[in-house]
Design a protein around this motif. Structure first.
Motif, PDB file in Angstrom:
ATOM      1  N   GLU A  55       0.833  -1.203   0.000  1.00 29.75           N
ATOM      2  CA  GLU A  55       0.000   0.000   0.000  1.00 29.75           C
ATOM      3  C   GLU A  55       0.867   1.252   0.000  1.00 29.75           C
ATOM      4  N   ASP A  56       1.970   1.241   0.744  1.00 27.32           N
ATOM      5  CA  ASP A  56       2.862   2.394   0.784  1.00 27.32           C
ATOM      6  C   ASP A  56       3.538   2.633  -0.567  1.00 27.32           C
ATOM      7  N   ILE A  57       3.798   1.548  -1.298  1.00 33.26           N
ATOM      8  CA  ILE A  57       4.530   1.670  -2.563  1.00 33.26           C
ATOM      9  C   ILE A  57       3.599   1.950  -3.738  1.00 33.26           C
ATOM     10  N   PHE A  58       2.511   1.154  -3.830  1.00 35.95           N
ATOM     11  CA  PHE A  58       1.647   1.239  -5.006  1.00 35.95           C
ATOM     12  C   PHE A  58       0.304   1.931  -4.753  1.00 35.95           C
ATOM     13  N   HIS A  59      -0.112   2.026  -3.482  1.00 38.51           N
ATOM     14  CA  HIS A  59      -1.376   2.678  -3.112  1.00 38.51           C
ATOM     15  C   HIS A  59      -2.589   2.056  -3.806  1.00 38.51           C
ATOM     16  N   ASN A  60      -2.554   0.749  -3.991  1.00 37.30           N
ATOM     17  CA  ASN A  60      -3.662   0.107  -4.705  1.00 37.30           C
ATOM     18  C   ASN A  60      -4.132  -1.191  -4.055  1.00 37.30           C
ATOM     19  N   SER A  61      -3.723  -1.433  -2.798  1.00 38.52           N
ATOM     20  CA  SER A  61      -4.144  -2.673  -2.145  1.00 38.52           C
ATOM     21  C   SER A  61      -5.553  -2.516  -1.593  1.00 38.52           C
ATOM     22  N   SER A  62      -6.357  -3.546  -1.722  1.00 39.70           N
ATOM     23  CA  SER A  62      -7.747  -3.502  -1.260  1.00 39.70           C
ATOM     24  C   SER A  62      -7.802  -3.631   0.262  1.00 39.70           C
ATOM     25  N   PRO A  63      -8.894  -3.158   0.870  1.00 38.07           N
ATOM     26  CA  PRO A  63      -9.038  -3.330   2.321  1.00 38.07           C
ATOM     27  C   PRO A  63      -8.968  -4.795   2.743  1.00 38.07           C
ATOM     28  N   MET A  64      -9.550  -5.702   1.943  1.00 44.50           N
ATOM     29  CA  MET A  64      -9.530  -7.116   2.289  1.00 44.50           C
ATOM     30  C   MET A  64      -8.107  -7.665   2.266  1.00 44.50           C
ATOM     31  N   TYR A  65      -7.300  -7.209   1.320  1.00 46.45           N
ATOM     32  CA  TYR A  65      -5.905  -7.646   1.270  1.00 46.45           C
ATOM     33  C   TYR A  65      -5.174  -7.239   2.541  1.00 46.45           C
ATOM     34  N   ARG A  66      -5.394  -6.015   2.989  1.00 48.55           N
ATOM     35  CA  ARG A  66      -4.709  -5.543   4.192  1.00 48.55           C
ATOM     36  C   ARG A  66      -5.189  -6.286   5.439  1.00 48.55           C
ATOM     37  N   ILE A  67      -6.490  -6.572   5.499  1.00 47.08           N
ATOM     38  CA  ILE A  67      -7.017  -7.312   6.651  1.00 47.08           C
ATOM     39  C   ILE A  67      -6.402  -8.706   6.720  1.00 47.08           C
ATOM     40  N   VAL A  68      -6.340  -9.389   5.587  1.00 43.27           N
ATOM     41  CA  VAL A  68      -5.749 -10.724   5.550  1.00 43.27           C
ATOM     42  C   VAL A  68      -4.253 -10.654   5.856  1.00 43.27           C
ATOM     43  N   SER A  69      -3.585  -9.612   5.368  1.00 42.43           N
ATOM     44  CA  SER A  69      -2.149  -9.459   5.586  1.00 42.43           C
ATOM     45  C   SER A  69      -1.800  -9.280   7.056  1.00 42.43           C
ATOM     46  N   ILE A  70      -2.746  -8.767   7.833  1.00 43.12           N
ATOM     47  CA  ILE A  70      -2.521  -8.599   9.275  1.00 43.12           C
ATOM     48  C   ILE A  70      -3.040  -9.803  10.050  1.00 43.12           C
ATOM     49  N   SER A  71      -4.248 -10.244   9.736  1.00 45.54           N
ATOM     50  CA  SER A  71      -4.910 -11.269  10.546  1.00 45.54           C
ATOM     51  C   SER A  71      -4.242 -12.641  10.423  1.00 45.54           C
ATOM     52  N   PHE A  72      -3.804 -13.024   9.222  1.00 41.36           N
ATOM     53  CA  PHE A  72      -3.224 -14.357   9.055  1.00 41.36           C
ATOM     54  C   PHE A  72      -1.888 -14.504   9.796  1.00 41.36           C
ATOM     55  N   PRO A  73      -0.916 -13.566   9.645  1.00 41.77           N
ATOM     56  CA  PRO A  73       0.299 -13.667  10.460  1.00 41.77           C
ATOM     57  C   PRO A  73       0.011 -13.588  11.956  1.00 41.77           C
ATOM     58  N   THR A  74      -0.992 -12.809  12.345  1.00 40.31           N
ATOM     59  CA  THR A  74      -1.340 -12.723  13.764  1.00 40.31           C
ATOM     60  C   THR A  74      -1.859 -14.057  14.278  1.00 40.31           C
ATOM     61  N   PHE A  75      -2.720 -14.699  13.494  1.00 40.08           N
ATOM     62  CA  PHE A  75      -3.216 -16.025  13.855  1.00 40.08           C
ATOM     63  C   PHE A  75      -2.050 -17.004  14.033  1.00 40.08           C
ATOM     64  N   LEU A  76      -1.100 -16.971  13.113  1.00 33.76           N
ATOM     65  CA  LEU A  76       0.067 -17.860  13.208  1.00 33.76           C
ATOM     66  C   LEU A  76       0.914 -17.528  14.436  1.00 33.76           C
ATOM     67  N   PHE A  77       1.000 -16.246  14.783  1.00 38.96           N
ATOM     68  CA  PHE A  77       1.753 -15.831  15.966  1.00 38.96           C
ATOM     69  C   PHE A  77       1.198 -16.513  17.219  1.00 38.96           C
ATOM     70  N   PHE A  78      -0.126 -16.479  17.386  1.00 39.57           N
ATOM     71  CA  PHE A  78      -0.736 -17.103  18.561  1.00 39.57           C
ATOM     72  C   PHE A  78      -0.697 -18.627  18.473  1.00 39.57           C
ATOM     73  N   TYR A  79      -0.910 -19.151  17.274  1.00 43.53           N
ATOM     74  CA  TYR A  79      -0.957 -20.606  17.093  1.00 43.53           C
ATOM     75  C   TYR A  79       0.420 -21.237  17.313  1.00 43.53           C
ATOM     76  N   VAL A  80       1.446 -20.685  16.698  1.00 47.72           N
ATOM     77  CA  VAL A  80       2.800 -21.236  16.818  1.00 47.72           C
ATOM     78  C   VAL A  80       3.352 -21.014  18.220  1.00 47.72           C
ATOM     79  N   GLY A  81       3.099 -19.827  18.780  1.00 48.96           N
ATOM     80  CA  GLY A  81       3.627 -19.531  20.116  1.00 48.96           C
ATOM     81  C   GLY A  81       2.933 -20.295  21.220  1.00 48.96           C
TER      82      GLY A  81
END
Length: 279
Positions: free
Chosen positions: A20-46
């Motif tokens: 988003e910072d580089i191209f300014h064209n990422s969808s809201p859903m892309y950003r939500i998934v980009s945050i939520s999926f690594p966060t889920f893995l953070f709690f799951y793996v830890g």
């Protein structure tokens, strides 16, 4: 290990959302998934102990690990988006973040959780170095990826802290993160119910933007000075958790009471500021 996990999964979030910072064209859903999926893995793996929620039905649901991972991933994603929302004027997001980490530092020292204390200090030093160049001259900026990274870091660390210190009320987390949480909830309600637009649509009507345009319309100062004056005007919002924390952190009714009072004050403060006259 905890710091490493925060940096690894936070780094993944930062890399994914840098689009988003580089191209300014990422969808809201892309950003939500980009945050939520690594966060889920953070709690799951830890496999961290997660906070106990003493609320009927919700507490029973969160006793199932997969639902707890999903719930807290959603919470972290919402807070991260909240920090990105308030990152519209020099110093606002950075100052709010550093106040949140200082509150966490105070709580962790109070219960002798020194690993959380050390991690909090690491982030405080990092954000202080950033603020030197960000406020007031705006030499560098967080960007979306920086706001998401730090929003993830503080909210995930708070969840881990309250999960391993059940004797400390988790309501403190709501008070600590009041500004980004309130900004997110209020913006969704305002856009969806009153302005009839998508909650994901950006707009110039956030609290910090209204203050900026109010000063701009008055023409008393330059645009750059207006931007820098937003931070002190918002001090009643970002500084309140840090000022209250030492006095209320052990009393649930005080924490909840102040959250309600500050929320009412936020809405009144927002309502009294006129919208930009060109709207």
């Amino acid at each position: 290990n905890l710091l490493s996990s925060l940096l690894i999964f936070g780094g993944v979030i930062s890399l994914l959302t840098a689009r988003e910072d580089i191209f300014h064209n990422s969808s809201p859903m892309y950003r939500i998934v980009s945050i939520s999926f690594p966060t889920f893995l953070f709690f799951y793996v830890g496999n961290y102990n997660l906070p106990l929620i003493d609320i009927p039905i919700l507490g029973d649901i969160l006793s199932v690990p997969i639902f707890a991972f999903l719930f807290y991933s959603f919470a972290v994603t919402s807070v991260s988006n909240g920090f990105n929302m308030i990152d519209g004027a020099n110093g606002v997001a950075g100052t709010s973040l550093i106040c949140s980490f200082f509150c966490l530092l105070f709580l962790s020292v109070s219960v002798n959780d020194f690993s959380i204390s050390i991690i909090s200090c690491v982030y405080i030093v990092f954000i202080l170095a950033f603020l030197i160049f960000n406020y007031p001259f705006g030499k560098i900026f967080l960007g979306d990826s920086g706001a998401y990274f730090l929003g993830f870091s503080v909210s995930a660390l708070l969840i881990v802290f309250f999960g391993r210190n059940n004797d400390v009320s988790p309501w403190n987390a709501i008070l600590i993160l009041f500004f980004p949480i309130m900004e997110t909830i209020f913006s969704v309600i305002r856009k969806y119910f009153f302005e009839k637009i998508s909650p994901f649509e950006p707009d110039p009507h956030h609290l910090h933007a209204k203050i900026y345009f109010l000063m701009k319309d008055s023409r008393l100062t330059s645009s750059k000075q207006n931007n820098n004056l937003v931070l002190p005007f918002l001090s009643i919002v970002w500084a309140t958790p840090l000022l209250l924390m030492p006095w209320v952190f052990e009393q649930n009714f005080l924490i909840i009471g102040f959250i309600i009072v500050v929320a009412i004050g936020y809405v009144m403060f927002y309502s009294f500021i006129p919208r930009h006259k060109t709207d």
